[in-house]
Write an enzyme that holds these catalytic residues in place. Structure first.
Site, PDB file in Angstrom:
ATOM      1  N   ARG A  25       5.980   5.431  -3.317  1.00 52.29           N
ATOM      2  CA  ARG A  25       4.746   4.800  -2.832  1.00 52.29           C
ATOM      3  C   ARG A  25       4.645   4.921  -1.311  1.00 52.29           C
ATOM      4  O   ARG A  25       3.561   5.133  -0.768  1.00 52.29           O
ATOM      5  CB  ARG A  25       4.699   3.336  -3.278  1.00 52.29           C
ATOM      6  CG  ARG A  25       3.336   2.704  -3.106  1.00 52.29           C
ATOM      7  CD  ARG A  25       3.222   1.375  -3.804  1.00 52.29           C
ATOM      8  NE  ARG A  25       4.167   0.405  -3.292  1.00 52.29           N
ATOM      9  CZ  ARG A  25       4.382  -0.794  -3.826  1.00 52.29           C
ATOM     10  NH1 ARG A  25       3.701  -1.162  -4.897  1.00 52.29           N
ATOM     11  NH2 ARG A  25       5.253  -1.625  -3.312  1.00 52.29           N
ATOM     12  N   GLU A  43      -7.706  -7.196  -7.274  1.00 51.45           N
ATOM     13  CA  GLU A  43      -6.369  -7.794  -7.270  1.00 51.45           C
ATOM     14  C   GLU A  43      -6.341  -8.986  -6.331  1.00 51.45           C
ATOM     15  O   GLU A  43      -7.307  -9.245  -5.606  1.00 51.45           O
ATOM     16  CB  GLU A  43      -5.314  -6.766  -6.852  1.00 51.45           C
ATOM     17  CG  GLU A  43      -5.464  -6.241  -5.438  1.00 51.45           C
ATOM     18  CD  GLU A  43      -4.316  -5.297  -5.039  1.00 51.45           C
ATOM     19  OE1 GLU A  43      -3.176  -5.507  -5.463  1.00 51.45           O
ATOM     20  OE2 GLU A  43      -4.596  -4.350  -4.286  1.00 51.45           O
ATOM     21  N   LYS A  91       0.100   1.185   0.486  1.00 52.18           N
ATOM     22  CA  LYS A  91       0.600  -0.060   1.085  1.00 52.18           C
ATOM     23  C   LYS A  91       0.605   0.084   2.611  1.00 52.18           C
ATOM     24  O   LYS A  91       1.661   0.208   3.253  1.00 52.18           O
ATOM     25  CB  LYS A  91       1.994  -0.391   0.535  1.00 52.18           C
ATOM     26  CG  LYS A  91       2.343  -1.872   0.677  1.00 52.18           C
ATOM     27  CD  LYS A  91       3.571  -2.223  -0.134  1.00 52.18           C
ATOM     28  CE  LYS A  91       4.092  -3.605   0.146  1.00 52.18           C
ATOM     29  NZ  LYS A  91       3.229  -4.691  -0.329  1.00 52.18           N
TER      30      LYS A  91
HETATM   31  C1  PLP Z   1      -1.853  -6.370  -2.239  1.00 56.60           C
HETATM   32  C2  PLP Z   1      -0.667  -6.278  -3.131  1.00 56.60           C
HETATM   33  N1  PLP Z   1      -0.869  -5.903  -4.407  1.00 56.60           N
HETATM   34  C3  PLP Z   1       0.176  -5.800  -5.273  1.00 56.60           C
HETATM   35  C4  PLP Z   1       1.465  -6.071  -4.869  1.00 56.60           C
HETATM   36  C5  PLP Z   1       2.586  -5.964  -5.853  1.00 56.60           C
HETATM   37  O1  PLP Z   1       3.279  -4.752  -5.725  1.00 56.60           O
HETATM   38  P1  PLP Z   1       4.798  -4.662  -6.143  1.00 56.60           P
HETATM   39  O2  PLP Z   1       4.899  -5.134  -7.538  1.00 56.60           O
HETATM   40  O3  PLP Z   1       5.149  -3.233  -6.013  1.00 56.60           O
HETATM   41  O4  PLP Z   1       5.548  -5.529  -5.204  1.00 56.60           O
HETATM   42  C6  PLP Z   1       1.713  -6.459  -3.549  1.00 56.60           C
HETATM   43  C7  PLP Z   1       3.058  -6.776  -3.091  1.00 56.60           C
HETATM   44  O5  PLP Z   1       3.831  -5.969  -2.763  1.00 56.60           O
HETATM   45  C8  PLP Z   1       0.632  -6.550  -2.659  1.00 56.60           C
HETATM   46  O6  PLP Z   1       0.825  -6.906  -1.385  1.00 56.60           O
END
Ligand code: PLP
Length: 346
Positions: A79, A220, A184
């Protein structure tokens, strides 16, 4: 020094050391371990101006057998690479990423919470950012990659699976339809901070973002993905502007294992009425049940036009999913998918 992890939340707590490397002219340096947490950066570095930055978050657990496990770090590297590609900047290759995460864990070994400390973990925060001095608008040529750690509890403190409330964000968007929400990037979080602060001031735990084009479907939460249980279905939004959560990906696998039908599709706000269980999921929040979602025309406006209510405790299906994921992470259940990377002290 005995740490009481039951009193810790999901925050920064000091540790021993960080690990960093730089990529200059396309060549990665050897990792450096240091207990000096103050990095020296050129003030013209791209990260300060054009937010050339992406980051990750992953957890390390001490298992019931005493062994230390890191959960799906390869997914975090992939990612981060996708985010770096989007920003047109160099990304740490898989072997360097893994090596630096492992080193960071080893250097901070005493901060890995004991098995008994329920939902506490050593949280790793790998960060990649534009390093070279620049002025014009363009991507960073050189990058610094840092892996740091913090011994954390959950967002809700000692208790896991504590339900929280959420509010729908109608007058602030997190990500544009064809924007960067699926990566991210630090910039995505900057985009949500102000709205988050308002929601928190109003006493909500979470902020639920909608698609920016029509505001009719769910994207989300600000810190995590959305999933719902309806009958025998696990339902989660499918959108290129939602962060591809590694927790959600893992939960979908486990849901299939339990015989649930996984529906990854457009999820409309109206459907909130029909769901049996609603949750946020992510590395930091693990699974956090949502007990109420308020719909308001504007966050700052006091009027709640619709209220969606769920149980005041975690639903039975979500609880089962939670137990399986935590069971794998803490060595209580067989890791049939090979998701854990084991780490030795040195
Ligand atoms: C905006 C957002 N969506 C989803 C997630 C969940 O992703 P992950 O399960 O990879 O931590 C996170 C946290 O990391 C986040 O900040």
């Amino acid at each position: 020094m005995e740490i009481d992890y039951s009193k810790r939340s999901f925050s920064y707590y000091p540790t021993n050391a960080i690990v960093y490397a730089t990529c200059i002219d396309g060549k990665w340096s050897a990792p450096v371990v240091t207990n000096d947490f103050n990095l020296s950066l050129h003030c013209f570095a791209g990260v300060f101006h054009y937010a050339s930055c992406c980051f990750e978050g992953l957890k390390v657990f001490r298992g019931v057998d005493g062994r230390v496990r890191m959960f799906r770090p390869d997914e975090n590297q992939k990612r981060m690479k996708s985010g770096a590609d989007y920003l047109d900047m160099p990304a740490p290759p898989m072997d360097l990423f893994m090596d630096m995460c492992i080193r960071c864990v080893q250097e901070n070994w005493e901060y890995i919470p004991p098995y008994e400390s329920a939902s506490a973990s050593l949280y790793l925060r790998p960060v990649l950012f534009g390093y070279n001095p620049q002025l014009g608008i363009h991507s960073a040529d050189d990058a610094m990659f840092v892996v740091m750690a913090s011994g954390v509890g959950t967002y809700s403190g000692a208790k896991s699976l504590m339900p929280g409330t959420a509010v729908i964000s109608r007058n602030y968007d997190r990500a544009a339809t064809f924007g960067s929400g699926g990566y991210k990037l630090g910039a995505n979080y900057a985009q949500s901070l102000h709205a988050y602060n308002i929601a928190h001031r109003l006493g909500y735990r979470e902020l639920l973002f909608l698609d920016s084009a029509t505001h009719t479907h769910i994207e989300e939460f600000g810190s995590s993905n959305f999933f719902a249980i309806k009958g025998n279905s696990y339902i989660t939004p499918d959108s290129s502007s939602v962060l591809p959560s590694i927790t959600n990906k893992s939960l979908r696998k486990v849901a299939e294992e339990f015989g649930l039908k996984v529906e990854r599709r457009t999820v409309y706000v109206e459907e909130l009425e029909s769901f049996d269980e609603v949750n946020s999921c992510g590395t930091a929040v693990v699974i956090t049940p949502i007990c109420r979602i308020d719909d308001k025309p504007a966050l700052e406006d006091g009027t709640v036009t619709r209220e969606f209510k769920y149980a005041d405790e975690c639903g039975p299906v979500s609880r089962k999913l939670y137990d399986r994921i935590i069971g794998i992470q803490k060595g209580l259940e067989e890791d049939t998918y090979g998701w854990c990377t084991f780490i030795n002290e040195h």
